[in-house]
Structure formats: structure tokens, C-alpha cells
Design an enzyme around this catalytic site. Sequence first.
Site, PDB file in Angstrom:
ATOM      1  N   SER A  22       0.807  -1.222   0.000  1.00 57.76           N
ATOM      2  CA  SER A  22       0.000   0.000   0.000  1.00 57.76           C
ATOM      3  C   SER A  22       0.839   1.270   0.000  1.00 57.76           C
ATOM      4  O   SER A  22       0.447   2.271  -0.603  1.00 57.76           O
ATOM      5  CB  SER A  22      -0.957  -0.001   1.194  1.00 57.76           C
ATOM      6  N   VAL A  23       1.988   1.268   0.650  1.00 57.48           N
ATOM      7  CA  VAL A  23       2.842   2.462   0.661  1.00 57.48           C
ATOM      8  C   VAL A  23       3.255   2.835  -0.761  1.00 57.48           C
ATOM      9  O   VAL A  23       3.307   4.016  -1.119  1.00 57.48           O
ATOM     10  CB  VAL A  23       4.077   2.243   1.565  1.00 57.48           C
ATOM     11  N   GLU A  24       3.511   1.851  -1.586  1.00 61.92           N
ATOM     12  CA  GLU A  24       3.957   2.105  -2.958  1.00 61.92           C
ATOM     13  C   GLU A  24       2.851   2.644  -3.864  1.00 61.92           C
ATOM     14  O   GLU A  24       3.122   3.124  -4.968  1.00 61.92           O
ATOM     15  CB  GLU A  24       4.559   0.829  -3.550  1.00 61.92           C
ATOM     16  N   VAL A  60      -4.856  -3.161   1.038  1.00 64.73           N
ATOM     17  CA  VAL A  60      -5.371  -3.642   2.316  1.00 64.73           C
ATOM     18  C   VAL A  60      -4.313  -3.403   3.385  1.00 64.73           C
ATOM     19  O   VAL A  60      -3.149  -3.758   3.198  1.00 64.73           O
ATOM     20  CB  VAL A  60      -5.701  -5.152   2.255  1.00 64.73           C
ATOM     21  N   LEU A 115      -3.983  -4.429   7.207  1.00 66.86           N
ATOM     22  CA  LEU A 115      -4.569  -5.296   8.231  1.00 66.86           C
ATOM     23  C   LEU A 115      -3.912  -5.021   9.582  1.00 66.86           C
ATOM     24  O   LEU A 115      -2.683  -4.977   9.686  1.00 66.86           O
ATOM     25  CB  LEU A 115      -4.362  -6.760   7.827  1.00 66.86           C
ATOM     26  N   GLU A 145      -0.425  -6.928  15.748  1.00 64.76           N
ATOM     27  CA  GLU A 145      -0.295  -6.851  17.202  1.00 64.76           C
ATOM     28  C   GLU A 145       0.209  -5.495  17.683  1.00 64.76           C
ATOM     29  O   GLU A 145       0.140  -5.195  18.868  1.00 64.76           O
ATOM     30  CB  GLU A 145       0.628  -7.962  17.689  1.00 64.76           C
ATOM     31  N   THR A 146       0.732  -4.677  16.783  1.00 67.73           N
ATOM     32  CA  THR A 146       1.209  -3.339  17.145  1.00 67.73           C
ATOM     33  C   THR A 146       0.373  -2.301  16.404  1.00 67.73           C
ATOM     34  O   THR A 146      -0.546  -2.637  15.664  1.00 67.73           O
ATOM     35  CB  THR A 146       2.694  -3.161  16.765  1.00 67.73           C
ATOM     36  N   HIS A 156       1.434  -0.450  14.008  1.00 64.73           N
ATOM     37  CA  HIS A 156       2.089  -0.221  12.715  1.00 64.73           C
ATOM     38  C   HIS A 156       1.070   0.115  11.622  1.00 64.73           C
ATOM     39  O   HIS A 156       1.299   0.997  10.795  1.00 64.73           O
ATOM     40  CB  HIS A 156       2.896  -1.467  12.336  1.00 64.73           C
ATOM     41  N   ILE A 209      -9.950   6.225  -3.715  1.00 61.35           N
ATOM     42  CA  ILE A 209      -9.213   5.495  -2.683  1.00 61.35           C
ATOM     43  C   ILE A 209     -10.019   4.280  -2.237  1.00 61.35           C
ATOM     44  O   ILE A 209     -11.078   4.407  -1.629  1.00 61.35           O
ATOM     45  CB  ILE A 209      -8.882   6.403  -1.488  1.00 61.35           C
TER      46      ILE A 209
END
Length: 156
Positions: free
Chosen positions: A64-66, A86, A88, A91-92, A94, A119
Amino acid sequence: MGKDRNLSLNSPESIQSVIGDTDIKIAVIAAMWHEKIVRGLIDGATREIVSSGSHAELFRVPGSVELVLACKKLLKTFDAAVALGVILRGETDHNTHIARLVLSGITDVMLALEKPIGIGVLTIDTEQQGLDRSSGDYNAGVNAARAVIRMVRLFR
């Protein structure tokens, strides 16, 4: 008087009457992570674009960043883009940082180039949420494509 340009995104039968046959070129840019979910988004977006009489071309990026850089580069030769991905929850936190980065970046590109980007980046807690939002009556890819087609038409 001109055509009504304020139609609901939830009225699929109206898109053909608003757009008709066009020469709109839309880059569909999709991340490779979570392929099963993203495939549903791609199918929905491309189906919507083609049914409007517009042209869709698919490009795949690692994540997704790209999507941000791909949108910026491809909008030099396309009228609009649809960004699909996507994010998702793990546990952090991020995912929260990635989502902010992606949405802010896409918005910056859209404003800088003055070209619309639909988007369809899902931020989800479970895979099932992603499957639900990439198929059936609510497909975020379809909604992103509808929005971008209407925005292109609005500014023509």
C-alpha cells in the site's frame, strides 16, 4: 441545462447516463499484499470503469505504501487513478502509521496534480472484514471507481 452531476455513489444504474461513452483513461493501481481481498477490489473497480465506457489499465505494486508513488507517476499519462490495497491490523499500531502515510500521500498527490484518485484502501481488523468489503453489495473498489469517474466528469 447540463446533466445532474450530484448523483449518489450507490446508484449504479446512473453512472452510464452521467458519463456515457467517454475517453477517460483510469489507472487501477493495486497492492500485492492480501491478494484474495485485493482481487475482489480490482474486479469491482475494473468492472465499474469498463461499464461506464471508460478505459482501465491495471498496475501492481508491492504494498500500500507504494501506491502513492505509482499514482504520482501514472497520473502523468492517465486522467485519474484508483488506488487499491489492504492494511490489516496486527499486534502493534504499525497499521495506523501506514494508513496515515498512504492516505496523506495519496491526498497530497491528488491536490498537487489536480487529478482525482479513488481510494479503495481498506483498513481492517480481520481478513473476513476485507472479504466482506471487497465483494457483494459493498465493494470498496466499485465505490472508488464510481467516485473517480464522477470527479473526472465534474472537471471536464
